[in-house]
Scaffold this motif. Structure first.
Motif, mmCIF file in Angstrom:
data_model
loop_
_atom_site.group_PDB
_atom_site.id
_atom_site.type_symbol
_atom_site.label_atom_id
_atom_site.label_comp_id
_atom_site.label_asym_id
_atom_site.label_seq_id
_atom_site.Cartn_x
_atom_site.Cartn_y
_atom_site.Cartn_z
ATOM 1 N N UNK A 112 0.793 -1.088 -0.014
ATOM 2 C CA UNK A 112 -0.121 0.024 -0.297
ATOM 3 C C UNK A 112 0.747 1.126 -0.018
ATOM 4 N N UNK A 113 2.075 1.288 0.838
ATOM 5 C CA UNK A 113 2.902 2.415 0.809
ATOM 6 C C UNK A 113 3.623 2.533 -0.404
ATOM 7 N N UNK A 114 3.774 1.556 -1.217
ATOM 8 C CA UNK A 114 4.477 1.595 -2.450
ATOM 9 C C UNK A 114 3.682 2.189 -3.417
ATOM 10 N N UNK B 11 9.224 0.072 -6.662
ATOM 11 C CA UNK B 11 8.497 -0.085 -5.284
ATOM 12 C C UNK B 11 7.557 -0.988 -5.028
ATOM 13 N N UNK B 12 6.620 -1.303 -5.954
ATOM 14 C CA UNK B 12 5.613 -2.308 -5.776
ATOM 15 C C UNK B 12 6.364 -3.675 -5.392
ATOM 16 N N UNK B 13 7.406 -3.753 -5.830
ATOM 17 C CA UNK B 13 8.184 -5.201 -5.645
ATOM 18 C C UNK B 13 9.018 -5.227 -4.300
ATOM 19 N N UNK B 14 9.793 -3.993 -4.482
ATOM 20 C CA UNK B 14 10.760 -3.998 -3.269
ATOM 21 C C UNK B 14 10.170 -3.795 -1.930
ATOM 22 N N UNK B 15 9.127 -2.875 -1.649
ATOM 23 C CA UNK B 15 8.781 -2.528 -0.230
ATOM 24 C C UNK B 15 7.991 -3.947 0.224
ATOM 25 N N UNK C 90 21.448 -4.086 -2.042
ATOM 26 C CA UNK C 90 20.866 -4.687 -3.053
ATOM 27 C C UNK C 90 19.859 -4.057 -3.916
ATOM 28 N N UNK C 91 19.123 -3.081 -3.072
ATOM 29 C CA UNK C 91 18.081 -2.198 -3.652
ATOM 30 C C UNK C 91 18.839 -1.071 -4.475
#
Length: 571
Positions: A462-464, A475-479, A538-539
């Motif tokens: 949700x935050x992404x 961000x939809x994958x990372x967070x 990594x990010x």
């Protein structure tokens, strides 16, 4: 038989040398007993002063040594930063843009600062407060024929005086900041911040006294803590928007005149060139309100119930003892118990049935616990929002600020997931709790990670969404992926075991000090330290496939270490 030892001061009802309450026939000259005849306040306090002289002298030496050590640390580690900062000024570093944004946000900065001080003071008063006597003083001194006000009010004055120290230092730092950013000269900035530096800490202490004096207000403080935190976040958002040029003038006018928070801001706004035509009246109102609040609190300080003082003295002693032994978890539990703990609600959740009931029992219990303690979920939501904000700001600013924003965001993300893993910590606080489970402790702890991982991933997703809409679809994958290593790190922290204080004494001396404290901190924060470091690298440099692989491997590694630590707890 030996004679009993003489009392250090006259007994109750015994005439003193300075005044004889009886006449020649032995009868009371006043015609009867009065409370003043049993008042031994002056004698008792004088006797205590003599007995405490050596102890106070030793305390002074210990305090001087502590201040000397802090001074050496500040000079040794902070002088380089100060030289770099001053060299940047000589080379024409551009701080004007930051200063202009700060000036635009001043109407919201001061209400946020005031709310933060009051919130901290009110929460502190739930277990401590401005008037905290040592345990022996509560158990013995208040039982003597002494005036309570003469014993309790000096402690309030001490708390008020100590509160002024960080207030004045913060005011000086604010004036220097205004001078460095070119918003005001030091001659106008220092007098402008002085009313706020003196009055706001005293108002916070007066509020804490009001909470400590009346135990029934504790429930009110706990009830309004969450709305106050939300309001604080809203003021922070307003400050950020105003700093970027999106100001709401009517709201700022209301903030400047709605209370002490705005009255304290007006002279600073004027010193920075803003519009504050009524600032002299605002300063007068601020001083009058502060004087009235402090006088009322000083009067109420002498009437704190003995039960309150006894409970606070016991809690303060417990917290101090466990902090010296570096048992931070025990200190937190003591504070939660004294403050009443998290608010709970009666929520029912149908238990799992069928063949899967045995395997879902732990997940069901953790979900029900989280629903019944919404404060934990609220803290997780706030930390998640802070993580997204820090990462977004770092990405927008770019350059060397990007990795800083990423690291801060990852730390906030760990705190968000850690707030959801309280059930795992409760399980290891007392190992007898796990007797109900048919699983071994290592398997039980891993099952306690299901709810934090799932809820943390959902909050991260949700935050992404706002970040993805602003050009960062990764961000939809990372967070969401970060929630799984953070859950494993939280489980390791729960299974870490007692504090290994022997690590503080490892390593030899060096010109910069012993590495023992750093070794202890590395052991204590090993889980989040490894998770944040690996994820940050990594990010920053990895492709999406690499991020997924590293997240899975890192989660498995930390979870396996947590499982082994759980097994060692039983040995």
């Amino acid at each position: 038989m030996s004679r009993p030892a003489a009392s250090p001061f006259p007994a109750a009802g015994e005439p003193t040398d300075s005044a004889d309450p009886t006449d020649g026939d032995g009868a009371y000259a006043s015609g009867g007993w009065s409370e003043a005849d049993d008042d031994r306040t002056a004698e008792t306090l004088a006797w205590l002063k003599r007995k405490r002289k050596a102890h106070r002298r030793q305390q002074g030496r210990d305090l001087a040594l502590l201040l000397y050590s802090l001074l050496l640390a500040v000079v040794g580690y902070g002088s380089g930063l100060a030289v770099h900062f001053l060299r940047g000024l000589d080379e024409g570093a551009d701080y004007g843009g930051f200063g202009a944004g700060l000036t635009r946000g001043l109407p919201a900065v001061f209400p946020a600062l005031t709310l933060l001080l009051c919130l901290v003071s009110a929460r502190d008063a739930l277990w401590r407060g401005p008037v905290v006597l040592p345990g022996p003083a509560v158990g013995w001194l208040l039982g003597q024929p002494v005036r309570r006000a003469a014993v309790l009010r000096p402690w309030f004055r001490l708390s008020a005086g100590l509160a002024l120290i960080p207030g004045v230092l913060g005011g000086i730092a604010g004036a220097v900041l205004l001078r460095v950013t070119g918003q005001a000269s030091i001659g106008s900035a220092l007098p402008a911040v002085l009313p706020a530096a003196l009055c706001l800490p005293l108002l916070a202490v007066a509020l804490g006294m009001a909470v400590e004096r009346r135990p029934d207000r504790a429930a009110t403080v706990r009830r309004w803590t969450a709305p106050a935190v939300l309001l604080l976040a809203a003021l922070g958002a307003q400050t950020g928007l105003a700093g970027t040029g999106h100001r709401v003038r009517p709201l700022e006018w209301v903030e400047l005149w709605s209370g002490p928070w705005g009255w304290a801001a007006q002279p600073v706004v004027r010193a920075c060139g803003g519009s504050a035509p009524g600032w002299p009246a605002a300063v007068v109102l601020l001083l009058a309100a502060t004087a009235a609040a402090v006088l009322l609190a000083h009067r109420e300080a002498g009437a704190v119930p003995t039960a309150q003082l006894r409970a606070r003295a016991a809690t303060a002693t417990t917290v101090a003892s466990v902090l010296w032994s570096l048992e931070l978890r025990a200190a937190k539990l003591a504070l939660l118990d004294a403050a009443g703990g998290d608010a709970t609600r009666m929520v029912r959740l149908p238990p799992p049935r069928g063949r899967a009931a045995r395997h879902l029992a732990v997940v069901w219990r953790d979900t029900l616990t989280l629903l019944r303690a919404p404060g934990r979920l609220g803290r997780s939501v706030l930390w998640t929002a802070a993580a997204a904000t820090a990462a977004g700001l770092g990405a927008d600013l770019g350059g060397e600020r990007r990795p800083v924003g990423l690291v801060v965001g990852l730390v906030c993300g760990y705190l968000a997931v850690g707030a959801l893993a309280e059930s795992a910590r409760v399980e290891t606080d007392d190992l007898r709790r796990s007797a109900w489970s048919p699983y071994r402790l290592r398997g039980l702890m891993l099952q306690h990670g299901v709810v934090p991982a799932v809820v943390g991933a959902a909050l991260g997703l949700l935050a992404a969404v706002p970040l993805a809409l602003h050009g960062s679809p990764a961000a939809l994958l990372d967070m969401p992926l970060c929630a799984f290593p953070f859950t494993a790190a939280a489980l390791y922290g729960a299974c870490r075991g007692p504090a290994r204080t022997q690590l503080m004494f490892l390593g030899g001396g060096s010109p910069i000090g012993s590495p023992g404290p750093l070794i202890y901190l590395a052991w204590y924060a090993a889980g989040p330290l490894v998770a944040v470091t690996v994820l940050a690298l990594t990010l920053s440099y990895g492709a999406p496939a690499t991020v997924v692989t590293v997240s899975v491997l890192l989660t498995a590694l930390i979870a396996s270490v947590a499982a082994r630590s759980a097994t060692k707890l039983l040995t």
